[in-house]
Design a protein around this motif. Structure first.
Motif, short mmCIF file in Angstrom:
data_model
loop_
_atom_site.label_atom_id
_atom_site.label_comp_id
_atom_site.label_asym_id
_atom_site.label_seq_id
_atom_site.Cartn_x
_atom_site.Cartn_y
_atom_site.Cartn_z
N GLN A 232 48.47 70.23 -82.98
CA GLN A 232 48.98 70.46 -84.34
C GLN A 232 49.03 71.95 -84.66
O GLN A 232 49.35 72.32 -85.79
CB GLN A 232 48.08 69.76 -85.36
CG GLN A 232 48.16 68.24 -85.29
CD GLN A 232 47.19 67.57 -86.25
OE1 GLN A 232 46.00 67.89 -86.27
NE2 GLN A 232 47.69 66.66 -87.06
N LYS A 233 48.73 72.80 -83.67
CA LYS A 233 48.72 74.25 -83.89
C LYS A 233 49.52 74.97 -82.80
O LYS A 233 49.11 76.01 -82.32
CB LYS A 233 47.28 74.76 -83.93
CG LYS A 233 46.48 74.25 -85.11
CD LYS A 233 45.09 74.86 -85.17
CE LYS A 233 44.18 74.33 -84.10
NZ LYS A 233 42.79 74.81 -84.26
N ILE A 234 50.67 74.42 -82.45
CA ILE A 234 51.52 75.06 -81.45
C ILE A 234 52.31 76.18 -82.13
O ILE A 234 52.95 75.95 -83.16
CB ILE A 234 52.48 74.04 -80.81
CG1 ILE A 234 51.67 72.93 -80.12
CG2 ILE A 234 53.41 74.72 -79.81
CD1 ILE A 234 52.53 71.81 -79.58
N GLU A 235 52.26 77.38 -81.56
CA GLU A 235 52.89 78.53 -82.20
C GLU A 235 54.40 78.57 -82.01
O GLU A 235 55.11 79.13 -82.85
CB GLU A 235 52.28 79.83 -81.67
CG GLU A 235 50.82 80.01 -82.08
CD GLU A 235 50.27 81.34 -81.61
OE1 GLU A 235 51.00 82.10 -80.94
OE2 GLU A 235 49.10 81.63 -81.90
N THR A 236 54.90 78.00 -80.91
CA THR A 236 56.34 78.08 -80.63
C THR A 236 56.86 76.74 -80.14
O THR A 236 56.29 76.13 -79.22
CB THR A 236 56.64 79.15 -79.55
OG1 THR A 236 56.07 80.39 -79.96
CG2 THR A 236 58.13 79.32 -79.37
N ILE A 237 57.94 76.26 -80.74
CA ILE A 237 58.65 75.06 -80.31
C ILE A 237 60.05 75.50 -79.88
O ILE A 237 60.73 76.21 -80.62
CB ILE A 237 58.76 74.02 -81.45
CG1 ILE A 237 57.37 73.61 -81.93
CG2 ILE A 237 59.55 72.80 -80.96
CD1 ILE A 237 56.51 72.93 -80.90
N TYR A 238 60.47 75.09 -78.68
CA TYR A 238 61.78 75.49 -78.17
C TYR A 238 62.78 74.34 -78.35
O TYR A 238 62.57 73.24 -77.83
CB TYR A 238 61.69 75.89 -76.69
CG TYR A 238 60.88 77.13 -76.47
CD1 TYR A 238 61.39 78.38 -76.82
CD2 TYR A 238 59.59 77.08 -75.94
CE1 TYR A 238 60.65 79.54 -76.64
CE2 TYR A 238 58.84 78.23 -75.76
CZ TYR A 238 59.38 79.45 -76.11
OH TYR A 238 58.64 80.60 -75.92
#
Length: 717
Positions: A232-238
């Motif tokens: 729930q704390k992913i800094e970047t989604i591609y």
């Protein structure tokens, strides 16, 4: 301060061919900078990636550098000043002739310091605030109708105070074309930034949009942030990657498989129960009633019943029982179940895992589930690791792009030293991207930076005109008029002209080549003088091919030089230069040349003579002497205040107007041309000179020779 920012970037892993598009977050590591807050940057330029990429990255880096360097006590004032610097950088870029970006530039720059938020906007990108179920268009009214002058690119700012739970999205037009702010209300308000970004990415993927770009962030507390799982704390989604995350993948499987399958099973079971209640139960009840009446009738009429009558009774009972409706779908489901079961059994038999014992089969099933979960978790970890690695590489590329832009600005302002250092940093950053997916993007940046370095330093790259094998046992090289002479340990002497492809044998002399320390050509007598380790001098006449041991006994076996038939020997340990006068080509006595008691040549590594003597120290300091007295000195001043640590030789002649200095820098040979007053003219970088051992320069013919690994390379400059 308990408030923290939780954020997720929604972007693409690869560069877009038709635009520069990025969203970046600067979260300071330095404690002092961290007190000043975080910077969120979103930039879009609707031009091909290069060269607009350096413009976009220059904006971001200028903002970060200038804001954190601000000395005002007000974060807002420092932010405003930093924005002014950004505008000035853009104006300088336009002044340099790069104007294609004007009118195609969109950006939102955000500073969050504690609960205070400050926004600068230009173009068509916008920011929205979601608070308590309501939407607030933060950048409304900041957009300018016409393309502003570069100095006024960011002319409007807005500020406000955030509350705990506030969520903000900053995005470009392509994003809002698919997901309108009102449509985002439920997604942004009800989900954490990572979950919201994943949901947005799923929608964008389903509609084939990869030109979108956004940052979603919320003001939360350290405690609430700590309670969130890593997923729930992913800094970047591609957006352009198929596998968003393990949780997202499982969520998609749950939505697209388990839920529909569960509904199908539920509906099928409910239909089955309904049909049983509707058809089977009434039929059984009715049949039992008929059977009861029939039996009562049969037993009441007679105790004797014939076979024929029994058959009639049976027919009557059968006619009274209603036919049960066939449930075709249920039979098909059952058949399909058995087919799947048989396929699984055949597979297990094929791999040797099938067993008739249920306990073993349960164990096999459990292991299979564990393996599937392990594979899924491993895949998720790999994807996250790749994402982090890609993000780090992308950051390096962005830094290289930005640094190139800053270097160009510094160069246009005449700040050569700053520009040169920045271009060198670009080369360092792009070198780290070799062998990665960003190598193709980094290559043109590296080439442009290298070309600019050459332009600033006035460097010309030279390729060797030939490469000659020196062979084994080579002792010493001497410039002899228009030839290069090689003297070997054995006393053999070979020569070549610059264009000659090979060394040709001249003579087998009696020179003790294995004892030779240095040599010098004496054109007045057409001989080579050799200084030997035993403090003696031997000479070889190139015309008569005779060897002679001179009477003179020298004080130190140092480097020997020739001028007007006389010899000069450099003796740094004694802080002296020894002069040996020629007596008709014979050398009998030496005497000290230096008369100046204050002269210091203890660290001199090379010298040259044109009537005056020039000495070169490792520091690049050059001293000039005439008739034993020091006339002055100067230090080599290179463009951009470049420092060289590998000075090797200095060379000139009475007929040359310039000095030539040879250096081994980063294991490669370079030659610097200066006027005799020290004014820098230009330099040459010698290709294929890696591993160079020695350098010779012919100042009258503009020829350079380098020796390396038993090879002799010749260069024309």
């Amino acid at each position: 301060m308990d408030e923290v920012i939780n954020y997720t970037r929604l972007t693409t892993s690869d560069k877009l061919p038709d635009r520069f598009l990025t969203c970046q977050v600067y979260n300071p590591v330095d404690p002092e900078q961290a007190k000043l807050g975080m910077i969120f940057s979103h930039v879009e330029i609707l031009n091909p990636w290069f060269p607009t990429s350096q413009i976009g990255q220059t904006v971001i880096n200028t903002l970060i550098r200038e804001y954190y360097a601000g000395d005002d006590t007000s974060e807002l004032v420092n932010f405003e000043n930093a924005i002014k610097k950004v505008n000035e950088a853009l104006a300088q870029i336009a002044q340099n002739g790069d104007t294609d970006w004007i009118g195609k530039f969109s950006s939102v720059l955000v500073l969050i310091s504690g609960k205070e938020a400050h926004f600068a906007q230009t173009g068509h990108s916008h920011a929205y605030l979601y608070r308590g179920g309501k939407i607030n268009h933060i950048t409304e009214g900041l957009e300018q109708e016409e393309a502003p002058h570069p100095l006024k690119t960011f002319s409007n700012l807005t500020s406000g105070t955030l509350e705990e739970g506030d969520k903000i999205i900053v995005a470009n037009t392509s994003f809002y074309e698919i997901l309108e702010p009102s449509e985002l209300k439920t997604i942004i308000s009800s989900l954490h930034p990572t979950e919201a970004a994943l949901e947005c990415a799923r929608i964008l993927q389903s509609r084939g949009n990869q030109n979108a770009n956004a940052i979603i962030f919320e003001l939360t507390t350290k405690e609430e942030l700590a309670n969130l799982t890593p997923e729930q704390k992913i800094e970047t989604i591609y957006i352009d990657q198929s596998g968003l995350s393990f949780n997202a993948t499982m969520r998609n499987i749950w939505r697209n498989f388990f839920i529909p399958s569960g509904k199908l099973i539920k509906n099928t079971f409910q239909a089955l129960i309904k049909d049983i209640k509707k058809y089977l139960v009434p039929a059984i009840r009715h049949g039992l009633k008929v059977l009861k009446r029939g039996l009562q009738s049969a037993f009441g009429a007679t105790a004797k019943i014939t076979k024929k009558e029994a058959e009639k009774l049976s027919q009557r009972i059968s006619q009274k029982v209603s036919p049960i409706k066939e449930i075709k779908d249920k039979k098909q489901v059952k058949t399909l179940f058995y087919k799947i079961k048989n396929k699984i059994r055949r597979f297990l038999i094929g791999v040797g895992l099938y067993s008739t014992q249920k306990s073993k089969m349960y164990l096999v099933a459990l292991i299979a589930v564990i393996l599937v979960l392990a594979a899924a978790i491993t895949f998720s970890i790999i994807k996250r690791s790749q994402a982090k690695s890609n993000h780090a590489l992308e950051t390096k590329l962005n830094q290289a792009v930005s640094m190139e832009g800053e270097a160009a600005i510094a160069n246009s302002k005449g700040q050569e030293s700053d520009a040169l250092n920045k271009y060198k940093t670009v080369l360092t950053l792009t070198a780290a991207l070799q062998g990665t997916k960003y190598e193709k993007d980094a290559k043109p940046i590296s080439e442009r930076a290298a070309a600019k370095i050459d332009e600033i330093t006035k460097t010309t790259h030279l390729k060797p005109i030939n490469n000659v094998d020196l062979g084994q046992g080579q002792a010493i090289l001497t410039l002899t008029s228009d030839k290069l002479t090689a003297t070997y340990y054995s006393g053999e002497i070979k020569q070549k002209k610059p264009q000659d492809p090979n060394l040709l044998k001249l003579a087998q002399s009696k020179i003790a080549g294995d004892k030779a320390v240095s040599s010098a050509f004496v054109p007045e007598y057409n001989l080579i003088a050799y200084v030997l380790k035993d403090n003696t001098i031997q000479t070889f006449n190139l015309e008569t091919k005779q060897t002679n041991t001179e009477e003179v006994k020298i004080n130190y076996p140092g480097q020997v030089y020739s001028f007007a038939g006389n010899l000069y020997i450099l003796d740094p340990p004694s802080n002296q230069i020894w002069k040996i006068l020629s007596e008709g080509g014979k050398y009998k006595n030496n005497s000290p040349y230096l008369k100046d008691a204050d002269a210091n040549i203890s660290d001199v590594i090379s010298m040259t003579i044109d009537g005056s003597i020039y000495t070169l120290a490792p520091s690049g300091n050059i001293s000039r002497f005439s008739r034993g007295s020091k006339l002055g000195d100067f230090k080599v001043s290179l463009p951009g205040e470049e420092q060289i640590s590998g000075w090797e030789i200095i060379s000139t002649s009475a007929s040359s107007d310039n000095l030539y200095l040879g250096a081994i820098d980063n294991n490669k040979a370079r030659i610097f041309e200066l006027k005799k007053n020290g004014t820098y003219i230009r330099q040459f970088s010698l290709d294929n000179s890696e591993g160079v051992k020695s350098i010779l320069v012919d100042p009258d013919r503009n020829i350079a020779y380098i020796a390396k690994n038993n090879q002799l390379l010749t260069y024309q400059f």
